[in-house]
Structures are given as C-alpha cells and as structure tokens.
Scaffold this motif. Sequence first.
Motif, PDB file in Angstrom:
ATOM      1  N   TYR A 229     -12.440-116.977 -58.373  1.00 40.04           N
ATOM      2  CA  TYR A 229     -13.130-118.237 -58.057  1.00 40.04           C
ATOM      3  C   TYR A 229     -12.283-119.009 -57.056  1.00 40.04           C
ATOM      4  N   GLU A 230     -12.916-119.513 -56.005  1.00 41.53           N
ATOM      5  CA  GLU A 230     -12.216-120.249 -54.961  1.00 41.53           C
ATOM      6  C   GLU A 230     -11.978-121.695 -55.423  1.00 41.53           C
ATOM      7  N   LEU A 231     -10.732-121.998 -55.819  1.00 41.34           N
ATOM      8  CA  LEU A 231     -10.389-123.356 -56.233  1.00 41.34           C
ATOM      9  C   LEU A 231     -10.346-124.295 -55.037  1.00 41.34           C
ATOM     10  N   THR A 232      -9.820-123.808 -53.920  1.00 44.21           N
ATOM     11  CA  THR A 232      -9.818-124.530 -52.650  1.00 44.21           C
ATOM     12  C   THR A 232     -10.189-123.528 -51.562  1.00 44.21           C
ATOM     13  N   GLU A 233     -10.154-123.977 -50.322  1.00 35.57           N
ATOM     14  CA  GLU A 233     -10.457-123.071 -49.217  1.00 35.57           C
ATOM     15  C   GLU A 233      -9.433-121.949 -49.098  1.00 35.57           C
ATOM     16  N   LYS A 234      -8.204-122.172 -49.605  1.00 31.14           N
ATOM     17  CA  LYS A 234      -7.147-121.177 -49.468  1.00 31.14           C
ATOM     18  C   LYS A 234      -6.700-120.559 -50.784  1.00 31.14           C
ATOM     19  N   LEU A 235      -7.023-121.162 -51.905  1.00 30.22           N
ATOM     20  CA  LEU A 235      -6.507-120.710 -53.203  1.00 30.22           C
ATOM     21  C   LEU A 235      -7.628-120.104 -54.040  1.00 30.22           C
ATOM     22  N   VAL A 236      -7.391-118.862 -54.501  1.00 34.84           N
ATOM     23  CA  VAL A 236      -8.333-118.144 -55.360  1.00 34.84           C
ATOM     24  C   VAL A 236      -7.629-117.793 -56.661  1.00 34.84           C
ATOM     25  N   ALA A 237      -8.275-118.071 -57.779  1.00 34.49           N
ATOM     26  CA  ALA A 237      -7.766-117.681 -59.093  1.00 34.49           C
ATOM     27  C   ALA A 237      -8.750-116.697 -59.711  1.00 34.49           C
ATOM     28  N   GLY A 238      -8.209-115.770 -60.513  1.00 34.94           N
ATOM     29  CA  GLY A 238      -9.109-114.784 -61.087  1.00 34.94           C
ATOM     30  C   GLY A 238      -8.500-114.012 -62.241  1.00 34.94           C
ATOM     31  N   VAL A 239      -9.329-113.156 -62.823  1.00 26.84           N
ATOM     32  CA  VAL A 239      -8.929-112.304 -63.953  1.00 26.84           C
ATOM     33  C   VAL A 239      -9.487-110.910 -63.717  1.00 26.84           C
ATOM     34  N   GLY A 240      -8.963-109.969 -64.464  1.00 22.29           N
ATOM     35  CA  GLY A 240      -9.459-108.603 -64.383  1.00 22.29           C
ATOM     36  C   GLY A 240      -9.082-107.818 -65.620  1.00 22.29           C
TER      37      GLY A 240
ATOM     38  N   PHE B  50      -4.443-113.724 -62.022  1.00 29.05           N
ATOM     39  CA  PHE B  50      -3.752-113.791 -60.728  1.00 29.05           C
ATOM     40  C   PHE B  50      -4.124-115.064 -59.975  1.00 29.05           C
ATOM     41  N   LEU B  51      -3.242-115.412 -59.042  1.00 24.85           N
ATOM     42  CA  LEU B  51      -3.479-116.463 -58.061  1.00 24.85           C
ATOM     43  C   LEU B  51      -3.210-115.862 -56.686  1.00 24.85           C
ATOM     44  N   MET B  52      -4.108-116.126 -55.753  1.00 23.91           N
ATOM     45  CA  MET B  52      -3.950-115.622 -54.384  1.00 23.91           C
ATOM     46  C   MET B  52      -4.102-116.794 -53.417  1.00 23.91           C
ATOM     47  N   TYR B  53      -3.064-117.017 -52.600  1.00 24.53           N
ATOM     48  CA  TYR B  53      -3.060-118.145 -51.661  1.00 24.53           C
ATOM     49  C   TYR B  53      -2.950-117.629 -50.233  1.00 24.53           C
TER      50      TYR B  53
END
Length: 218
Positions: free
Chosen positions: A94-105, A128-131
């Motif tokens: 899920y895109e928390l901001t334009e640059k930050l994505v949080a997720g699960v798997g 995970f967090l992806m920036y």
Amino acid sequence: MKSKILLLCSVLFSMIISPSLMAQDDEYYRPDSLRKEKTEEPERPPAEQREVVEKKPLAEFKDRPFIDRVRLGGSFGLSLGTVTNINLSPMAGYELTEKLVAGVGVTGMYYKSRYFGFNEFYYGGRGFLMYSIFPMVNVIAELEGMNVEVDTFTKYDTRKWIASPMLGASYSQPLGARFIKAVHFTALFNLNYNNQLDDYGNNISPYGSPFVFRITFL
C-alpha cells in the motif's frame, strides 16, 4: 494680406510637425541595438492561484482512492542442481506516500539437497517498507519469519521459527499495470544469518548465505 496670413500659417504648421517627423526619422535610422523595444512580461497568476498549482500534485495523491494505492504481486526464486530451492511469495503493498510503500507477504519454500539428503518445506511471512530515493532506485527494510525443519539424531525432526531482519536495495523497471507497478531486482543482506543455528551449531537458514536476491513484481 491674405498671402501673408497663409505664409504665417504654413510656417507655424511646419514648426509643429517637424519635431515628430525628426523623432520618427531618428528612431528609423537608429541602430537596432539602440532602438527601444517593448518587452511583454508574461502574465503571472495571482498568488492564491500559484499556491494551488504548487500543491496540486500532493492534493492529487491524497485524493486518490484506496484501491488505486494498492499494489499486488509477489516474488519468486528458483535454484536447481545439487541443491534445489524453489521460493514463492505472494505479496500485497500500500502506498503510504508517493515514495513510501508498506506491505506484507507469505512465503513457501521447497528445499532439497542431494548431498545431505534433505527434502524439506519451509513456510512463513514477511513485512517490508520500500522507499524510493530516485525514480528507479529503492531502499528496503524487511523482517521475515520462517518456520524451518531442524534435523536431530533421533527419528523425529523438529521445527523452529527463525527471524531474519534484512536491509537492501532494489532497481525497478515500471510496468504500468494497475496493481503491479514495476518489477524490482532486489538484493538484501540478512543481519541475523550467523545466529540462525541449531543446538549443534549448524546454520539452519533456508538461504545459502546472508545475501538474498529476489525478483519481485509489485
């Protein structure tokens, strides 16, 4: 008498129009570098309108519906040979901001070693967090928990949960799909690899080294 009056009027008329003609001639014969040019200033919107224009991209992101921020996909890994390792992990972000994505798997892994005679199945999950630091470069922080099989010297094997905090980066190529935004070529480092041991000092990590490489669609 009339001729004198006409002569006087013609002289006065000449005196009136001669300055303007001289000015026009002077402007005509003046070099281009010295001519007066009228520069038109571009129209600038009012301060209130400029503020709206500057904030428009952020406002557009905030106004996006929930479903447009969702990412779906997953990662996979395949290694064949003396050691067979098949890794499949569906993921959601899920895109928390334009640059930050949080997720699960969730993760399922089949591991087989012809040399040691292992034939095992591991399972677990991750968050995970992806920036995005550049348009195609991301930094990633991940915590993965895996349930692994631990061999014993008895006829019964036991299972154990191990945690793998990982840090790394990915290079991304946009795909343009609605839920799968890009393909990410990811390299991670397992900070807890050397501590994932059984009671006899054998490493029980499902990965062959602290470096983990994945291809992720998300």
